[in-house]
Motif scaffolding. Structure first.
Motif, PDB file in Angstrom:
ATOM      1  N   PHE A 231      12.023   5.787 -11.803  1.00 27.49           N
ATOM      2  CA  PHE A 231      10.642   4.918 -11.983  1.00 27.49           C
ATOM      3  C   PHE A 231       9.809   5.994 -13.069  1.00 27.49           C
ATOM      4  CE2 PHE A 231       6.088   4.601 -11.061  1.00 27.49           C
ATOM      5  CZ  PHE A 231       5.773   3.277 -11.525  1.00 27.49           C
ATOM      6  N   LEU A 232       9.349   5.860 -14.088  1.00 32.67           N
ATOM      7  CA  LEU A 232       8.700   7.036 -15.057  1.00 32.67           C
ATOM      8  C   LEU A 232       7.462   6.770 -14.916  1.00 32.67           C
ATOM      9  CD1 LEU A 232      12.035   6.976 -15.770  1.00 32.67           C
ATOM     10  CD2 LEU A 232      11.277   7.688 -17.828  1.00 32.67           C
ATOM     11  N   THR A 233       6.633   7.692 -14.798  1.00 31.84           N
ATOM     12  CA  THR A 233       5.179   7.603 -15.145  1.00 31.84           C
ATOM     13  C   THR A 233       4.713   8.545 -16.331  1.00 31.84           C
ATOM     14  OG1 THR A 233       4.660   6.944 -12.938  1.00 31.84           O
ATOM     15  CG2 THR A 233       2.918   7.851 -14.131  1.00 31.84           C
ATOM     16  N   THR A 234       4.352   8.153 -17.379  1.00 25.20           N
ATOM     17  CA  THR A 234       3.722   9.007 -18.471  1.00 25.20           C
ATOM     18  C   THR A 234       2.642   9.034 -18.780  1.00 25.20           C
ATOM     19  OG1 THR A 234       5.905   8.346 -19.526  1.00 25.20           O
ATOM     20  CG2 THR A 234       4.447   9.585 -21.152  1.00 25.20           C
ATOM     21  N   LEU A 235       1.929  10.270 -18.578  1.00 27.64           N
ATOM     22  CA  LEU A 235       0.661  10.631 -18.941  1.00 27.64           C
ATOM     23  C   LEU A 235       0.119  11.536 -20.066  1.00 27.64           C
ATOM     24  CD1 LEU A 235      -0.380  11.183 -15.130  1.00 27.64           C
ATOM     25  CD2 LEU A 235      -0.541   8.964 -16.392  1.00 27.64           C
ATOM     26  N   PRO A 236      -1.037  11.422 -20.706  1.00 27.14           N
ATOM     27  CA  PRO A 236      -1.116  12.043 -21.933  1.00 27.14           C
ATOM     28  C   PRO A 236      -1.758  13.495 -21.499  1.00 27.14           C
ATOM     29  CG  PRO A 236      -3.081  10.447 -22.026  1.00 27.14           C
ATOM     30  CD  PRO A 236      -1.681  10.057 -20.960  1.00 27.14           C
ATOM     31  N   MET A 237      -1.474  14.720 -22.084  1.00 22.79           N
ATOM     32  CA  MET A 237      -2.036  15.859 -21.744  1.00 22.79           C
ATOM     33  C   MET A 237      -3.634  16.038 -22.217  1.00 22.79           C
ATOM     34  SD  MET A 237       0.465  17.404 -20.251  1.00 22.79           S
ATOM     35  CE  MET A 237      -0.183  19.222 -20.199  1.00 22.79           C
TER      36      MET A 237
ATOM     37  N   LEU B  97       0.956  -1.247   0.059  1.00 24.92           N
ATOM     38  CA  LEU B  97       0.123  -0.101   0.067  1.00 24.92           C
ATOM     39  C   LEU B  97       0.829   1.287  -0.027  1.00 24.92           C
ATOM     40  CD1 LEU B  97      -2.696  -1.119   2.530  1.00 24.92           C
ATOM     41  CD2 LEU B  97      -3.134  -0.905  -0.001  1.00 24.92           C
ATOM     42  N   TYR B  98       2.053   1.288   0.721  1.00 21.01           N
ATOM     43  CA  TYR B  98       2.809   2.508   0.656  1.00 21.01           C
ATOM     44  C   TYR B  98       3.572   2.461  -0.549  1.00 21.01           C
ATOM     45  CZ  TYR B  98       6.906   5.145   1.946  1.00 21.01           C
ATOM     46  OH  TYR B  98       7.734   6.279   1.892  1.00 21.01           O
ATOM     47  N   ALA B  99       3.937   1.549  -1.167  1.00 29.94           N
ATOM     48  CA  ALA B  99       4.552   1.495  -2.481  1.00 29.94           C
ATOM     49  C   ALA B  99       3.532   2.143  -3.456  1.00 29.94           C
ATOM     50  CB  ALA B  99       5.186   0.136  -3.030  1.00 29.94           C
ATOM     51  N   TYR B 100       2.278   1.607  -3.373  1.00 30.45           N
ATOM     52  CA  TYR B 100       1.248   2.028  -4.642  1.00 30.45           C
ATOM     53  C   TYR B 100       1.084   3.508  -4.221  1.00 30.45           C
ATOM     54  CZ  TYR B 100      -3.200   2.654  -6.954  1.00 30.45           C
ATOM     55  OH  TYR B 100      -4.249   3.155  -7.643  1.00 30.45           O
ATOM     56  N   ASP B 101       1.103   3.955  -3.061  1.00 30.32           N
ATOM     57  CA  ASP B 101       0.895   5.382  -2.833  1.00 30.32           C
ATOM     58  C   ASP B 101       2.080   6.368  -3.378  1.00 30.32           C
ATOM     59  OD1 ASP B 101      -0.727   7.585  -1.427  1.00 30.32           O
ATOM     60  OD2 ASP B 101       1.351   7.757  -0.530  1.00 30.32           O
ATOM     61  N   VAL B 102       3.159   5.734  -3.175  1.00 28.36           N
ATOM     62  CA  VAL B 102       4.325   6.713  -3.566  1.00 28.36           C
ATOM     63  C   VAL B 102       4.502   6.692  -5.128  1.00 28.36           C
ATOM     64  CG1 VAL B 102       6.794   6.630  -3.544  1.00 28.36           C
ATOM     65  CG2 VAL B 102       5.821   6.373  -1.517  1.00 28.36           C
ATOM     66  N   TYR B 103       4.389   5.431  -5.602  1.00 30.26           N
ATOM     67  CA  TYR B 103       4.749   5.441  -7.096  1.00 30.26           C
ATOM     68  C   TYR B 103       3.316   5.655  -7.988  1.00 30.26           C
ATOM     69  CZ  TYR B 103       9.015   3.955  -5.430  1.00 30.26           C
ATOM     70  OH  TYR B 103      10.434   3.790  -4.926  1.00 30.26           O
ATOM     71  N   PHE B 104       2.376   5.324  -7.457  1.00 28.75           N
ATOM     72  CA  PHE B 104       1.300   5.347  -8.481  1.00 28.75           C
ATOM     73  C   PHE B 104       0.220   6.386  -7.767  1.00 28.75           C
ATOM     74  CE2 PHE B 104       2.580   1.215  -8.736  1.00 28.75           C
ATOM     75  CZ  PHE B 104       2.886   0.903 -10.198  1.00 28.75           C
ATOM     76  N   GLY B 105      -0.107   6.685  -6.701  1.00 27.12           N
ATOM     77  CA  GLY B 105      -1.116   7.232  -6.066  1.00 27.12           C
ATOM     78  C   GLY B 105      -0.899   8.830  -6.230  1.00 27.12           C
TER      79      GLY B 105
ATOM     80  N   LYS C 103       3.191   3.299 -20.019  1.00 26.27           N
ATOM     81  CA  LYS C 103       2.789   4.260 -19.127  1.00 26.27           C
ATOM     82  C   LYS C 103       3.788   4.402 -17.753  1.00 26.27           C
ATOM     83  CE  LYS C 103      -1.477   5.423 -16.599  1.00 26.27           C
ATOM     84  NZ  LYS C 103      -2.765   5.146 -16.294  1.00 26.27           N
ATOM     85  N   TYR C 104       4.294   3.082 -17.712  1.00 28.15           N
ATOM     86  CA  TYR C 104       5.062   3.040 -16.263  1.00 28.15           C
ATOM     87  C   TYR C 104       6.361   2.382 -16.745  1.00 28.15           C
ATOM     88  CZ  TYR C 104       0.628   3.799 -13.824  1.00 28.15           C
ATOM     89  OH  TYR C 104      -0.426   4.473 -13.206  1.00 28.15           O
ATOM     90  N   SER C 105       7.547   2.772 -16.383  1.00 28.14           N
ATOM     91  CA  SER C 105       8.775   2.349 -16.907  1.00 28.14           C
ATOM     92  C   SER C 105       9.812   2.320 -15.636  1.00 28.14           C
ATOM     93  CB  SER C 105       9.330   3.017 -18.288  1.00 28.14           C
ATOM     94  OG  SER C 105       8.406   3.045 -19.029  1.00 28.14           O
ATOM     95  N   LEU C 106      10.693   1.475 -15.678  1.00 26.89           N
ATOM     96  CA  LEU C 106      11.898   1.418 -14.881  1.00 26.89           C
ATOM     97  C   LEU C 106      13.070   1.261 -15.671  1.00 26.89           C
ATOM     98  CD1 LEU C 106      11.411  -1.249 -12.290  1.00 26.89           C
ATOM     99  CD2 LEU C 106      11.579   1.062 -11.665  1.00 26.89           C
ATOM    100  N   ILE C 107      13.935   2.508 -15.334  1.00 28.86           N
ATOM    101  CA  ILE C 107      15.274   2.584 -16.293  1.00 28.86           C
ATOM    102  C   ILE C 107      16.309   3.027 -15.477  1.00 28.86           C
ATOM    103  CG2 ILE C 107      16.231   4.437 -17.887  1.00 28.86           C
ATOM    104  CD1 ILE C 107      13.501   5.167 -18.832  1.00 28.86           C
ATOM    105  N   PHE C 108      17.456   2.054 -15.779  1.00 31.46           N
ATOM    106  CA  PHE C 108      18.861   2.265 -15.192  1.00 31.46           C
ATOM    107  C   PHE C 108      19.703   3.199 -15.833  1.00 31.46           C
ATOM    108  CE2 PHE C 108      22.849   0.583 -13.972  1.00 31.46           C
ATOM    109  CZ  PHE C 108      22.692   0.657 -12.132  1.00 31.46           C
ATOM    110  N   ARG C 109      20.288   4.462 -15.321  1.00 33.61           N
ATOM    111  CA  ARG C 109      20.984   5.443 -15.922  1.00 33.61           C
ATOM    112  C   ARG C 109      22.048   5.729 -14.842  1.00 33.61           C
ATOM    113  NH1 ARG C 109      18.807   4.074 -20.001  1.00 33.61           N
ATOM    114  NH2 ARG C 109      17.939   5.234 -21.323  1.00 33.61           N
ATOM    115  N   ASN C 110      23.280   5.628 -15.355  1.00 34.74           N
ATOM    116  CA  ASN C 110      24.498   6.331 -14.555  1.00 34.74           C
ATOM    117  C   ASN C 110      24.604   5.597 -13.150  1.00 34.74           C
ATOM    118  OD1 ASN C 110      25.236   7.693 -16.830  1.00 34.74           O
ATOM    119  ND2 ASN C 110      24.135   9.274 -16.336  1.00 34.74           N
ATOM    120  N   GLY C 111      24.135   4.278 -13.043  1.00 38.45           N
ATOM    121  CA  GLY C 111      24.232   3.562 -11.689  1.00 38.45           C
ATOM    122  C   GLY C 111      22.939   4.001 -11.004  1.00 38.45           C
ATOM    123  N   GLU C 112      21.963   4.638 -11.348  1.00 40.09           N
ATOM    124  CA  GLU C 112      20.770   4.891 -10.713  1.00 40.09           C
ATOM    125  C   GLU C 112      19.570   4.427 -11.249  1.00 40.09           C
ATOM    126  OE1 GLU C 112      20.920   6.620  -7.739  1.00 40.09           O
ATOM    127  OE2 GLU C 112      22.885   7.210  -7.803  1.00 40.09           O
ATOM    128  N   LEU C 113      18.574   4.026 -10.305  1.00 41.86           N
ATOM    129  CA  LEU C 113      17.407   3.354 -10.875  1.00 41.86           C
ATOM    130  C   LEU C 113      16.003   4.487 -10.797  1.00 41.86           C
ATOM    131  CD1 LEU C 113      15.902   0.687 -11.944  1.00 41.86           C
ATOM    132  CD2 LEU C 113      15.637   0.149  -9.516  1.00 41.86           C
TER     133      LEU C 113
END
Length: 803
Positions: free
Chosen positions: A125-131, A35-43, A113-123
């Motif tokens: 989380f991307l959320t893309t929404l249409p305008m 529930l905490y992860a859902y709130d942080v990354y989706f809520g 819509k939701y993506s995990l990307i690893f760049r320069n040693g960091e992870l």
């Protein structure tokens, strides 16, 4: 049905319950974190869709880019996004960007819509929404980038796994504990059934817990009843044995009392003093023998539970066994016992002398009584190795007695006796405890043909000292000791009388130099008329009556009034005066408070350490047990006449003077130097930081002068300043630990100093403590914390005294 142990069932149930609780805890934690992860990354993005995205879309339509950047900046700070950008899908470019620079292909963003990307040693989380908006809905999109701390997430994951494991272990442990408490009666029953019943068929009947519980209650009830009955029976046997022992003791006590009573009647009919003296000499031997027997029995009763660790010292077995044989047989009457010896040991024994004397004495005395005074007693020794340890085995065998098989298992039980008319049943029980305290063993063999053999097995220590008989004579007949006891008794009486005559002569001699006209007053506070009469007999000598006068009182107040009126030079006071709130100590204390300088003696039937300490505290000069002898009475009188008096200062060792002591007494005005021989007196140096032991030694040792010191250095200084004493010093007795300086005698380096000053003079340590082996090497011997005469010290450690 195959039965399984209850312990196995307890483990299974505990594990099952622990597993259930761990699964439940794991699920609860997982749900909370989900529930905490859902709130942080989706809520958060859902909130944007409902709130911020429509406003941003409207601003973009009208071209207000500045407002859009402010909104994006506000969103980033409030919702903890790393970056936010608006992406143009047609031109495939980022038109507005806020936050940290982030490079990503647009096509990748549009398809997910939701993506995990690893760049320069960091992870991330991307959320893309249409305008939202007709003109921009399929053209523009907004992307929210959140940086993920994967180290923190891994830690959380580890804790998610660890917590259920700990929950499992804790719940299993507590459940096991609870189950064990529930099943203790059943488990106890299982163990008891195996020991009580040897029938496997009966044990196999217990097929379920209910039956076990019912059987347990029944068996436990029966067991408790049987146990109580056995305890009661044991107490009855012990009380019967104690009753028999007390009856025997009372019977044996009548013997000396009967002799004394008969002696009193006879002496009343005798007409002359010489006849009375001779009669006392003749009857005294029998009375003393009876008293010694009673004392041995009382010693058994008082010590049938031996306490404390033995005070083990190295000593000659020859001297030890000789002293015991002598003490056992000299109180016997007309025995016909042959003594045989077969000593094959080579080294000193390591024993507590007093306790081992008790062991050997009990075995020998039992043998004498069981043999009815006829037969053979053999003493033998041998040494052997057992598992690398050297042991000495002592065997005491006697004929003319036998222990039946049915009694062999009970022979060492307290209060069990068989085959003796006067047995208490305590002696062998004491012997077993003492031998076991020495790390040894005691056992016996018995047959009708050979009699009884008792074996005592004692381990040797590492320091081995060769043992030899020296001048000891082991007789073949026990009657040798009986006859020697009578001659020793007569010699002791003669020496005692001679010493009393000498001290009386010196007392009168001193008085004649001071004032022939003065009469010394002796005030006696005593409520027992018998003891008062004893004092009058002590002063019956015409010469003494010329200078001393007695005043006796039984009442506290009368005695105190008489003291004020008479101002006596001597006061003799009993402790128990028949009063609830006043005693002899109070009387003496009151006299000393009023400045009395009289010589005061506490005279009592009691002789406890606490009484002696109280006597010292009230400043009494003497503490003498009843009845006071002529010798003690004369010493008390002489202590005032000559304050520098020491007992040995005028006792000559010249045989002619001893034989002529009666003539000396009749000519008391002759020069007292005829009876002085200070140069020949024996001296014992005694060092202890407790004054109470000084009094014990000074009052108890009669065959040597005891010089007492509280500090070892004071003793060294005294001997150094009085070199003429060195040749008279026979031994040094020291305490081990000194509380006033918080050091022991070894730390003080005293032994090195005294050995240089007194060459070949033995040094003994007087203590009730226990030493390690290397500490014993510093001393010539260890004695108990009690006075020892010079003769007794020589008997214990003859080889330590130079000839």
């Amino acid at each position: 049905m195959k039965l399984r142990p209850i312990s196995e069932e307890i483990l299974k149930r505990s594990a099952r319950k622990g597993l259930i609780f761990s699964i439940i805890s794991f699920c609860i934690i997982l749900i909370i974190l989900s529930l905490y992860a859902y709130d942080v990354y989706f809520g958060r993005t859902q909130k944007l869709v409902r709130g911020y995205v429509p406003e941003i879309s409207s601003a973009l339509i009208i071209g207000d880019v500045l407002f859009v950047k402010k909104m994006l900046s506000s969103i980033e700070k409030s919702l903890y996004f790393s970056s936010i950008y608006i992406y143009d899908q047609v031109d495939d470019r980022i038109i507005i960007f806020n936050g940290n620079a982030f490079s990503v292909k647009g096509k990748f963003v549009i398809n997910k819509k939701y993506s995990l990307i690893f760049r320069n040693g960091e992870l991330y989380f991307l959320t893309t929404l249409p305008m939202q908006g007709k003109d921009i809905e399929n053209i523009l999109s907004i992307t929210f980038i959140q940086k993920i701390n994967y180290f923190l997430n891994l830690l959380i994951l580890f804790l998610i796994i660890l917590f259920p494991v700990l929950t499992f272990l804790y719940v299993r442990r507590q459940s096991k504990k609870n189950y064990e408490e529930m099943f203790i009666p059943i488990m106890t029953l299982s163990e008891n059934l195996k020991s009580i019943s040897s029938s496997k068929e009966q044990y196999d009947k217990f097929v379920n817990y209910l039956e076990l519980d019912l059987i347990y209650k029944n068996i436990n009830s029966v067991y408790l009843e049987l146990n109580n009955a056995q305890e009661q029976l044991k107490q009855m046997h012990m009380m019967r044995a104690i009753s028999n022992t007390i009856q025997m003791l009372a019977h044996d006590l009548r013997h000396p009392f009967a002799h004394i009573k008969n002696a009193l009647h006879v002496m009343l009919r005798l007409s002359s003093y010489d006849e009375i003296r001779q009669y006392i000499k003749d009857t005294g031997r029998a009375i003393e023998k009876d008293i010694l027997k009673v004392e041995n029995m009382l010693s058994d009763l008082l010590h049938f539970r031996t306490e404390g660790q033995p005070n083990i010292v190295e000593t000659s077995f020859y001297k030890l066994i000789y002293a015991v044989i002598k003490n056992c047989f000299e109180v016997q009457c007309k025995t016909n016992i042959e003594l045989l010896y077969d000593f094959k040991h080579q080294y000193f024994v390591n024993v507590d002398i007093q306790k081992m004397e008790r062991v050997l004495s009990n075995i020998i005395t039992n043998a004498i009584e069981a043999m009815n005074g006829k037969g053979v007693i053999q003493f033998s020794t041998r040494e052997y190795f057992d598992l690398g340890q050297l042991y000495i085995e002592i065997c005491i065998a006697n004929t003319n007695s036998y222990i039946e098989d049915e009694y062999k298992d009970k022979i060492f039980d307290l209060f069990f006796t068989k085959g003796k008319k006067r047995g208490t049943g305590i002696g062998l029980g004491i012997a077993k405890e003492i031998v076991q305290q020495h790390g040894g063993d005691i056992f016996f063999q018995s047959s009708k043909e050979e009699g009884v053999k008792f074996f005592i097995k004692i381990p040797h220590r590492k320091n081995l000292i060769s043992d030899c008989k020296n001048d000891l004579f082991f007789p073949a007949k026990a009657q040798y000791f009986e006859s020697n006891f009578d001659s020793h008794y007569n010699i002791s009486l003669i020496e005692y009388e001679n010493k009393s005559n000498i001290i009386e002569n010196n007392l009168l001699n001193e008085i004649s130099y001071i004032d022939l006209e003065k009469k010394y007053k002796i005030l006696i506070l005593e409520d027992d008329e018998v003891y008062v009469k004893n004092f009058y007999t002590l002063i019956a000598n015409e010469n003494l009556r010329q200078y001393f006068e007695l005043y006796s009182y039984s009442n506290y107040e009368e005695a105190y009034s008489a003291y004020i009126e008479l101002n006596p030079e001597y006061i003799i006071c009993d402790i128990d005066l028949g009063l609830d709130d006043l005693n002899g100590f109070d009387f003496v204390s009151e006299l000393r408070k009023n400045g009395s300088l009289a010589k005061i003696c506490i005279h009592t039937n009691r002789f406890f350490k606490c009484d002696l300490e109280r006597s010292i505290s009230v400043k009494s000069d003497f503490f003498i047990a009843k009845p006071m002898s002529r010798f003690q009475f004369l010493k008390f009188l002489y202590s005032l006449i000559n304050p520098n008096y020491t007992e040995n200062s005028f006792f000559s060792t010249n045989e002619e003077k001893i034989e002529n002591s009666e003539q000396i007494s009749n000519n008391f005005l002759e020069n007292k130097q005829n009876y002085s021989n200070t140069e020949k007196e024996n001296v014992i140096i005694f060092i202890d930081d407790e004054d109470i032991y000084h009094k014990f030694w000074e009052m108890s040792v009669n065959d040597a002068r005891v010089l007492c010191f509280t500090d070892p250095e004071l003793a060294i200084d005294y001997v150094s300043l009085n070199p003429y004493l060195i040749k008279n010093i026979k031994c040094v007795v020291v305490d081990y630990y000194y509380d006033n300086i918080c050091k022991d005698i070894i730390q003080l380096k005293f032994l090195e100093k005294i050995k240089k000053l007194l060459i070949n003079v033995p040094v003994f340590v007087s203590t009730n403590g226990i030493f390690v082996n290397n500490e014993l090497d510093f001393f010539d011997g260890v004695i108990k914390k009690e006075p020892h005469s010079l003769e007794k010290l020589k008997n214990l450690y003859l080889d330590k005294f130079s000839t």
